[in-house]
Scaffold this motif. Structure first.
Motif, short mmCIF file in Angstrom:
data_model
loop_
_atom_site.label_atom_id
_atom_site.label_comp_id
_atom_site.label_asym_id
_atom_site.label_seq_id
_atom_site.Cartn_x
_atom_site.Cartn_y
_atom_site.Cartn_z
N ILE A 7 0.85 -1.19 0.00
CA ILE A 7 0.00 0.00 0.00
C ILE A 7 0.89 1.24 0.00
CG2 ILE A 7 -1.82 1.24 1.23
CD1 ILE A 7 -2.58 -1.40 2.57
N SER A 8 0.64 2.13 -0.93
CA SER A 8 1.49 3.32 -1.03
C SER A 8 0.66 4.52 -1.52
CB SER A 8 2.65 3.05 -2.00
OG SER A 8 2.15 2.68 -3.28
N ASP A 9 1.35 5.51 -2.02
CA ASP A 9 0.71 6.73 -2.55
C ASP A 9 -0.10 7.47 -1.49
OD1 ASP A 9 1.75 6.22 -5.09
OD2 ASP A 9 0.04 4.94 -5.61
N PHE A 10 0.44 7.54 -0.27
CA PHE A 10 -0.23 8.30 0.78
C PHE A 10 -0.04 9.80 0.53
CE2 PHE A 10 0.56 4.54 3.81
CZ PHE A 10 -0.59 3.91 3.37
N LYS A 11 -1.06 10.56 0.85
CA LYS A 11 -1.03 12.00 0.59
C LYS A 11 -0.98 12.77 1.90
CE LYS A 11 -3.73 11.57 -3.69
NZ LYS A 11 -3.76 10.09 -3.69
N GLY A 12 -0.36 13.93 1.85
CA GLY A 12 -0.30 14.79 3.02
C GLY A 12 -1.61 15.52 3.23
N GLY A 13 -1.74 16.15 4.39
CA GLY A 13 -2.94 16.93 4.68
C GLY A 13 -3.42 16.71 6.10
N PHE A 14 -4.57 17.30 6.39
CA PHE A 14 -5.19 17.14 7.70
C PHE A 14 -6.30 16.09 7.60
CE2 PHE A 14 -3.20 21.26 7.93
CZ PHE A 14 -2.74 21.34 9.23
N TYR A 15 -6.26 15.14 8.53
CA TYR A 15 -7.22 14.04 8.51
C TYR A 15 -7.96 13.97 9.84
CZ TYR A 15 -4.60 12.25 4.48
OH TYR A 15 -3.99 12.11 3.25
N GLN A 16 -9.20 13.54 9.76
CA GLN A 16 -9.97 13.26 10.98
C GLN A 16 -10.12 11.75 11.11
OE1 GLN A 16 -13.49 15.52 11.78
NE2 GLN A 16 -12.71 17.35 10.77
N MET A 17 -9.55 11.23 12.18
CA MET A 17 -9.56 9.79 12.42
C MET A 17 -10.06 9.51 13.82
SD MET A 17 -5.83 8.88 10.78
CE MET A 17 -5.45 9.21 9.06
#
Length: 385
Positions: free
Chosen positions: A107-117
């Motif tokens: 699994i790859s291609d993770f993107k930056g940013g703000f996430y709600q988890m």
């Protein structure tokens, strides 16, 4: 001392030395055996401990904690660093396990940013969210988050909503069927919804258009906002494939219909590509698609094996008795299923069946071949039960 006596003494000393060496060798063997046994035992214990640690790390941090946490993933962050951020943010149990999990599953291609988890999320859902991308700026914490699995029907999505938010099944269904909402969505995404706008006999007009992904739910924004998020995501996915869709000469409604069947009929990518071509071959031959998925949707129930009576159910969704694509999609297909229809594997098969126990798919060019495969992989298994 005579020569004979000297020989006896030397012989006796030699025997003593041999006995001593033998004892020493036996002692060394015992020590080696003990050390090796200890090493093996330690390895087994360590291996079992790591296995338990690994299995534990794959589970949600707290399945009962649905409270959202805002997590920032800087652009260019490595998988290892992402794991550490998630662990420190109290979202997952182990950053180490996360790192090895995404590597093991490629699994790859993770993107930056703000996430709600939230701590109740599974690693697979977190990984999908990171691939989907976060917001550029922090956002208000959501009241809930839902994850729609690939191949979910609209009704199943409504059930997921009820399970994870305060929205009831009927409330979600009513919103999805609201013509005013559809008209509003059509104004925003005409290319996506053009072919479904005039579709006849559809059960839910937005069936297949609520893209399977993770979404934030805000009570103050209501259900319409969530449905809009899902349709917007579908529009983005389709826009990325605009040239391929045009080349396929399929409408979006036809594409999603075939993709929704492919989603359920095959598991492996190559099987899905072959199945997609079978459906296209049958369309070209003006043959019914004869997908069991259409019957299950028409009957609105789940069965492993269908009877001849089932295949005669009176419904426009019955693709045994009706030729063509039918009213529309049967579920929300994945990107892989959509791509399988856009890029099928060229073949001249007309029939296929799947062994439900192994999920292996068998293809045939003639009805006679198909019947032999059915006897071998379906009928014989039924006889054993």
């Amino acid at each position: 001392m005579t020569q004979k006596e000297t020989k006896e003494v030397l012989k006796e000393e030699s025997m003593k030395r041999r006995e001593m060496r033998q004892k020493e060798n036996n002692m060394v063997k015992k020590i080696v055996t003990i050390v090796l046994s200890a090493v093996v035992l330690i390895s087994v214990v360590a291996g079992f401990a790591f296995y338990k640690y690994w299995q534990n790390g794959l589970q949600p941090l707290n399945p009962k904690d649905h409270d959202m946490v805002q997590v920032e993933i800087p652009l260019g962050t490595s998988n290892k660093q992402i794991g550490n951020i998630l662990e420190k943010s109290d979202v997952i149990k182990s950053g180490l396990v996360f790192n090895y999990y995404v590597k093991a599953n490629n699994i790859s291609d993770f993107k930056g940013g703000f996430y709600q988890m939230s701590p109740d999320m599974k690693l697979v859902d977190i990984a999908k969210m990171l691939q989907q991308g976060g917001s550029d700026e922090p956002t208000a914490l959501a009241d809930g988050r839902i994850t729609i699995p690939e191949g979910s029907s609209l009704y199943q999505i409504a059930e997921i909503m009820e399970k994870n938010t305060d929205v009831k099944v009927d409330e979600f269904i009513d919103a999805a069927k609201n013509p005013k909402l559809f008209d509003k969505l059509y104004e925003s995404y005409p290319e996506l919804l053009e072919s479904v706008k005039d579709a006849k006999d559809v059960r839910y007009r937005l069936e297949g258009y609520l893209f399977p992904a993770s979404y934030n739910y805000y009570k103050e924004n209501g259900v319409d906002d969530l449905i809009t998020q899902m349709v917007k995501r579908s529009a983005e996915v389709m826009a990325q494939r605009k040239a391929d869709i045009a080349a396929s000469k399929l409408t979006v409604q036809e594409l999603l219909t075939l993709a929704s069947l492919v989603e359920k009929e095959g598991v492996e990518l190559e099987d899905r590509q072959n199945i997609a071509q079978v459906f296209l071959n049958r369309i070209d031959e003006e043959m019914p698609l004869q997908s069991d998925i259409s019957i299950l949707y028409a009957m609105d129930e789940h069965k492993v094996h269908l009877s001849n009576k089932d295949t005669q159910v009176d419904s426009p969704y019955n693709l045994y008795t009706n030729k063509g694509y039918g009213p529309g999609p049967f579920n929300s297909p994945s990107e892989e299923a959509i791509d399988a229809v856009l890029h099928p594997k060229e073949n001249d098969y007309i029939y296929f069946l799947a062994d439900v126990s192994t999920h292996k798919v068998y293809f045939a060019k003639t009805y006679e071949e198909h019947l032999k495969l059915k006897e071998e992989y379906i009928d014989k298994q039924l006889e054993k039960k």
